[in-house]
Each structure stands twice: as structure tokens, then as C-alpha cells.
Design an enzyme around this catalytic site. Sequence first.
Site, short mmCIF file in Angstrom:
data_model
loop_
_atom_site.label_atom_id
_atom_site.label_comp_id
_atom_site.label_asym_id
_atom_site.label_seq_id
_atom_site.Cartn_x
_atom_site.Cartn_y
_atom_site.Cartn_z
N ASN A 1 4.96 5.35 -2.22
CA ASN A 1 6.44 5.61 -2.38
C ASN A 1 7.46 4.45 -3.32
O ASN A 1 8.00 4.65 -4.01
CB ASN A 1 7.10 6.06 -1.21
CG ASN A 1 6.60 7.50 -0.89
OD1 ASN A 1 6.65 8.36 -1.53
ND2 ASN A 1 6.18 7.72 0.34
N TYR B 1 13.62 6.43 6.56
CA TYR B 1 14.83 6.90 7.14
C TYR B 1 15.94 7.53 6.22
O TYR B 1 16.86 7.97 6.42
CB TYR B 1 15.55 5.65 8.09
CG TYR B 1 14.88 5.04 9.16
CD1 TYR B 1 14.84 5.59 10.30
CD2 TYR B 1 13.73 4.03 8.62
CE1 TYR B 1 13.96 4.88 11.41
CE2 TYR B 1 13.35 3.52 9.55
CZ TYR B 1 13.05 3.95 11.02
OH TYR B 1 12.23 3.16 11.98
N ARG C 1 16.84 -1.63 -2.41
CA ARG C 1 15.57 -2.24 -3.02
C ARG C 1 15.75 -2.69 -4.38
O ARG C 1 15.39 -3.53 -4.92
CB ARG C 1 14.58 -1.24 -2.92
CG ARG C 1 12.92 -1.82 -3.07
CD ARG C 1 11.96 -0.86 -2.58
NE ARG C 1 11.65 -0.75 -1.25
CZ ARG C 1 12.32 0.20 -0.51
NH1 ARG C 1 12.53 1.35 -0.94
NH2 ARG C 1 11.88 0.33 0.75
N ASN D 1 0.76 -1.35 0.18
CA ASN D 1 0.09 -0.06 -0.07
C ASN D 1 0.82 1.13 0.08
O ASN D 1 0.42 2.39 0.11
CB ASN D 1 -0.85 0.01 1.28
CG ASN D 1 -1.99 -1.04 1.27
OD1 ASN D 1 -2.80 -1.09 0.18
ND2 ASN D 1 -2.03 -1.87 2.18
N ASN D 2 2.03 1.06 -0.14
CA ASN D 2 3.20 2.14 -0.06
C ASN D 2 3.42 2.80 -1.40
O ASN D 2 4.19 2.22 -2.09
CB ASN D 2 4.62 1.62 0.74
CG ASN D 2 5.34 2.83 0.99
OD1 ASN D 2 5.57 3.84 0.25
ND2 ASN D 2 6.11 2.79 1.98
N PHE E 1 11.58 8.86 1.59
CA PHE E 1 10.76 8.28 2.70
C PHE E 1 11.27 7.84 3.66
O PHE E 1 12.47 7.30 3.53
CB PHE E 1 9.57 7.82 2.01
CG PHE E 1 9.73 6.42 1.49
CD1 PHE E 1 9.62 5.25 2.19
CD2 PHE E 1 10.11 6.25 0.19
CE1 PHE E 1 9.97 4.05 1.55
CE2 PHE E 1 10.28 5.21 -0.50
CZ PHE E 1 10.27 4.06 0.45
N ASP F 1 9.88 -6.79 2.16
CA ASP F 1 9.94 -6.12 3.29
C ASP F 1 11.27 -5.70 3.78
O ASP F 1 12.34 -6.46 3.08
CB ASP F 1 9.67 -7.20 4.51
CG ASP F 1 9.22 -6.39 5.90
OD1 ASP F 1 8.85 -5.35 5.78
OD2 ASP F 1 9.43 -7.09 6.86
#
Length: 195
Positions: A11, A151, A178, A8-9, A149, A68
Site C-alpha cells: 500500500n 487508521y 507521507r 514490505n507494505n 489502509f 516510519d
Amino acid sequence: MNIIFATNNENKVAEIKAVVPPHINIISLKDAGIDIDIPEPHDTLQANAQEKAATIYKLTGSGCFSEDTGLEVEALDGAPGVHSARYAGEDKAFDKNIDKLLTNLEGAQNRSAQFRTVICLVQDDGKEHYFEGICKGTIINKRRGSEGFGYDPVFVPEDATQTFAEMSMEEKARYSHRRKALDGLVTFLNSLPLK
């Protein structure tokens, strides 16, 4: 190739859409008309990624993936780690999480940290595959930058002078945990026979 990204993110969706090749169409949960908040109850990134991907696969029967990501700080024995998004509470407030991190690191000489991402892909036939990416770096004393977004304002990757929040999406992709995990996913998807 259409593939659902179980998050749901928005970004994260934007970050991943920016780096996948054009023949891979990333569909967000929102675009797929799925409005659920998938729990992340496990104590490893891999188990949480698997939970999210498996949940969406059961709902749709379509190929999907989830990830994750955790920030693992040496001086804090790997914390916040799997609890990175909820480090300062269930509201997942980035600013509160950063405040708590900086407070917990006050006076620490060792500020080494790493972002680690685990992606779980569930194929149309239900087979699971995992891909990992790591970005090592340092936590600085105060926020710098307004991009990104999480940290990003306090994390400077190895061999860089800027925080992730001071970089454009393209610059961040050069270092991104990522992106490294995603490269593994894309290489795998590209190796599949076209349908």
C-alpha cells in the site's frame, strides 16, 4: 534514478509511486528480490526509519530509503505513536488496531490527532538524510470509507470533511503526511547532480 524503498507494505509502495516524478524509479523490496521482515525495535519514528534503511543499504550497497509513520493522539499522550502498526498485537491487524483506538477514546472530548512520517534516505555513499511530514486532524467515532489502509477510516484531516478512507489516492495526497515527507525527499533527490 533507481532507489529502493525499504518496506514490505505494498500500500505504501503504491502511494509513493503515485506521487514521485517519472525519472525516479521506486523499487520495492519484493521487486528487488529481498524477502526479510525488518524489526522496528526503537521508541522513535526516526530510529525505526534509520534501522530499516540502514539494513537494506548494508544488504545491497544501493541508495535506499525507508519511512516510519505513527498516529499520535493527544488524549492518549501521543499513543499509539511508534507502535501504531502493532497497537493491538503483533499480527498488525488494521481492524483490531482501530477497535482498540476507538475503545481507548470512548468518552474523550479531545479527539485531536496527527499522522507523522519520518523518512530516512541512505545515499549510495552511506550518507543519511531525514525528512518529516505531519498531517493534523481528528479521530471520528466510527469507520467511514473503504479506501486506504491503517487508521484511514477513522481519521479526518484538518480542513476536510471526509476520512482518508473516503478519498481517492489523489485527494489523500493533498493532505498526506507521507506526501509532505516525500516532497522533501524528492526535492533533495532532484537537487543531486545526474549520474
